[in-house]
Motif scaffolding. Structure first.
Motif, PDB file in Angstrom:
ATOM      1  N   VAL A 315      35.689  16.175  14.350  1.00  0.00           N
ATOM      2  CA  VAL A 315      37.049  15.662  14.384  1.00  0.00           C
ATOM      3  C   VAL A 315      36.999  14.153  14.616  1.00  0.00           C
ATOM      4  O   VAL A 315      36.052  13.645  15.226  1.00  0.00           O
ATOM      5  N   ARG A 316      37.976  13.447  14.125  1.00  0.00           N
ATOM      6  CA  ARG A 316      38.058  12.009  14.369  1.00  0.00           C
ATOM      7  C   ARG A 316      38.150  11.766  15.877  1.00  0.00           C
ATOM      8  O   ARG A 316      38.966  12.376  16.569  1.00  0.00           O
ATOM      9  N   PRO A 317      37.314  10.867  16.431  1.00  0.00           N
ATOM     10  CA  PRO A 317      37.278  10.680  17.888  1.00  0.00           C
ATOM     11  C   PRO A 317      38.468   9.864  18.400  1.00  0.00           C
ATOM     12  O   PRO A 317      38.337   8.718  18.820  1.00  0.00           O
ATOM     13  N   GLU A 318      39.627  10.508  18.372  1.00  0.00           N
ATOM     14  CA  GLU A 318      40.861   9.957  18.908  1.00  0.00           C
ATOM     15  C   GLU A 318      41.560  11.073  19.670  1.00  0.00           C
ATOM     16  O   GLU A 318      41.392  12.263  19.355  1.00  0.00           O
ATOM     17  N   ALA A 319      42.359  10.714  20.674  1.00  0.00           N
ATOM     18  CA  ALA A 319      42.920  11.725  21.576  1.00  0.00           C
ATOM     19  C   ALA A 319      43.767  12.752  20.835  1.00  0.00           C
ATOM     20  O   ALA A 319      43.651  13.960  21.086  1.00  0.00           O
ATOM     21  N   GLY A 320      44.660  12.311  19.909  1.00  0.00           N
ATOM     22  CA  GLY A 320      45.530  13.244  19.214  1.00  0.00           C
ATOM     23  C   GLY A 320      44.773  14.262  18.380  1.00  0.00           C
ATOM     24  O   GLY A 320      44.936  15.484  18.561  1.00  0.00           O
ATOM     25  N   PRO A 321      43.925  13.820  17.420  1.00  0.00           N
ATOM     26  CA  PRO A 321      43.155  14.779  16.626  1.00  0.00           C
ATOM     27  C   PRO A 321      42.246  15.666  17.468  1.00  0.00           C
ATOM     28  O   PRO A 321      42.100  16.864  17.176  1.00  0.00           O
ATOM     29  N   LEU A 322      41.636  15.101  18.518  1.00  0.00           N
ATOM     30  CA  LEU A 322      40.764  15.911  19.368  1.00  0.00           C
ATOM     31  C   LEU A 322      41.571  16.984  20.085  1.00  0.00           C
ATOM     32  O   LEU A 322      41.143  18.151  20.176  1.00  0.00           O
ATOM     33  N   ALA A 323      42.752  16.644  20.573  1.00  0.00           N
ATOM     34  CA  ALA A 323      43.604  17.639  21.240  1.00  0.00           C
ATOM     35  C   ALA A 323      44.003  18.743  20.269  1.00  0.00           C
ATOM     36  O   ALA A 323      43.997  19.937  20.623  1.00  0.00           O
ATOM     37  N   GLN A 324      44.358  18.379  19.041  1.00  0.00           N
ATOM     38  CA  GLN A 324      44.729  19.386  18.045  1.00  0.00           C
ATOM     39  C   GLN A 324      43.566  20.337  17.765  1.00  0.00           C
ATOM     40  O   GLN A 324      43.756  21.554  17.649  1.00  0.00           O
ATOM     41  N   ALA A 325      42.357  19.791  17.666  1.00  0.00           N
ATOM     42  CA  ALA A 325      41.189  20.632  17.413  1.00  0.00           C
ATOM     43  C   ALA A 325      40.902  21.550  18.597  1.00  0.00           C
ATOM     44  O   ALA A 325      40.544  22.724  18.418  1.00  0.00           O
ATOM     45  N   LEU A 326      41.068  21.042  19.816  1.00  0.00           N
ATOM     46  CA  LEU A 326      40.876  21.881  20.999  1.00  0.00           C
ATOM     47  C   LEU A 326      41.845  23.062  20.994  1.00  0.00           C
ATOM     48  O   LEU A 326      41.453  24.211  21.264  1.00  0.00           O
ATOM     49  N   VAL A 327      43.103  22.792  20.672  1.00  0.00           N
ATOM     50  CA  VAL A 327      44.108  23.861  20.637  1.00  0.00           C
ATOM     51  C   VAL A 327      43.734  24.886  19.573  1.00  0.00           C
ATOM     52  O   VAL A 327      43.753  26.106  19.812  1.00  0.00           O
ATOM     53  N   ALA A 328      43.403  24.411  18.359  1.00  0.00           N
ATOM     54  CA  ALA A 328      43.079  25.330  17.266  1.00  0.00           C
ATOM     55  C   ALA A 328      41.879  26.200  17.612  1.00  0.00           C
ATOM     56  O   ALA A 328      41.882  27.414  17.336  1.00  0.00           O
TER      57      ALA A 328
END
Length: 379
Positions: A315-328
């Protein structure tokens, strides 16, 4: 029994590459190893075949570098050593002196990172100093390529500038100590193992988990490793006070493996700094060994490795994309189990030290420390 020296001024006791794999392999192969290193703070327990020459705890980066410059005296005093295996770029001047003052010593440089790229990336260096230091590092490494006898880089990218005939990559793959029984991944356990710093993405990971908890309230983060920067330490303490983050001091490798097993997501959140883009972090393979699904920064090398192995996602190392990947990932336990299964299979097949140790042995055979099993002209 043949003697050799292992020298490290910068790596803490228990460093997986220096102590857990390479030094342990030398002892297993029957060598008498003289170790020059800062001993553990809780005391050192004797190991058969290993003699410790303790270095003082320097207390600061500058003091450590000053101390490294004089290490040639200690190595020569305790020698002669037919082979000296050293691990830190700050040891280059001292080891060059060993080569000059003790002709015939085989000097093996273990290259963990790309030094010029490190200088380009270090936040503590003023911007005006980075390029001159990068150029100085390139000059020093060019000189090292002519002075030293063997080179053991950690990745193919780091290996590119070194002489082909005397270079063989020794990857950072984990040992069998991580062969603990796999457990079903707990989707709510997010784990990070390793040094805790801004460049390794710890503030990013903290912010991403904080965001993801709005969708998955039970999500919790476990950090296992050294706090390398006071600012990061303050952020970790704040998250721990909120109740969803736990910081574990560094554990012995077996205890760490037993604790980590069963985590649902293993983070590799390094930021896209030049010296990280083509690195191979040990933690990535440790997660695979433990059957922990991987969530890694989307760097080309890591994308290929994680994609081919099926061990997880990038995932792109940014808070938003990382959070989305964690949730998924947390909301798909079946996919987590498949990532765990495939990552573990890839580890057993090729990403483990028991396979990789042959490359270190190649260097020791070239040095005459071990009986040859490789052809003499094997590149």
């Amino acid at each position: 029994m043949k003697r050799m020296a292992v020298v490290t001024s910068a790596h803490p006791w228990g460093d997986p590459r220096v102590f857990g794999r390479e030094l342990a392999a030398c002892l297993e192969w029957g060598l008498e190893v003289h170790l020059f290193a800062v001993p553990p703070r809780d005391g050192w327990r004797p190991v058969p075949g290993l003699r410790l020459h303790p270095l003082p705890d320097p207390g600061s980066r500058l003091a450590r570098i000053r101390g490294a410059l004089g290490l040639w005296r200690a190595v020569l005093r305790e020698g002669p050593f037919p082979l000296v295996h050293f691990h830190d770029p700050e040891l280059l001047p001292a080891m060059a002196l060993v080569g000059i003052l003790a002709p015939g010593t085989f000097l093996l440089y273990d290259i963990h990172e790309d030094l010029p790229l490190q200088f380009r990336s270090k936040a503590y260096l003023p911007p005006w100093a980075r390029q001159p230091l990068e150029r100085l590092a390139e000059w020093a490494l060019g000189l090292a390529a002519r002075l030293f006898d063997g080179f053991a880089p950690a990745t193919e990218a780091i290996a590119r500038p070194w002489p082909r005939a005397s270079t063989r990559v020794v990857h950072n793959y984990p040992r069998a100590v991580f062969h603990v029984p796999p457990r079903t991944p707990d989707p709510l356990r997010v784990l990070y193992m390793g040094g805790l710093s801004r460049g390794r993405g710890i503030p990013l990971a903290l912010e991403a988990v904080r965001i993801a908890r709005h969708r998955v309230p039970g999500l919790r983060l476990e950090l296992a490793g050294w706090i390398l920067e006071p600012e990061v330490g303050r952020l970790v303490k704040e998250a721990a006070r909120e109740g969803w983050c736990r910081h574990l001091e560094t554990l012995e490798a077996g205890a760490l493996a037993a604790h980590a097993a069963g985590a649902g997501i293993g983070l590799v959140t390094l930021l896209p700094q030049p010296n990280y883009l083509e690195s191979l972090p040990t933690k990535l393979f440790e997660y695979m060994a433990l059957g922990i699904p991987v969530l890694a920064s989307d760097f080309p090398l890591w994308r290929e490795l994680v994609g081919e192995s099926g061990a997880g996602r990038v995932v792109r190392p940014e808070a938003g994309p990382l959070a989305q990947a964690l949730v998924a990932m947390a909301l798909d336990p079946a996919a987590l189990q498949e990532h765990a299964r495939r990552g573990r299979a890839a580890y057993l097949d090729r990403y483990r030290w028991e396979v990789e140790a042959a490359n270190l042995r190649w260097h020791l055979e070239r040095a005459g420390a071990l009986e040859r099993t490789f052809p003499k002209d094997d590149p």
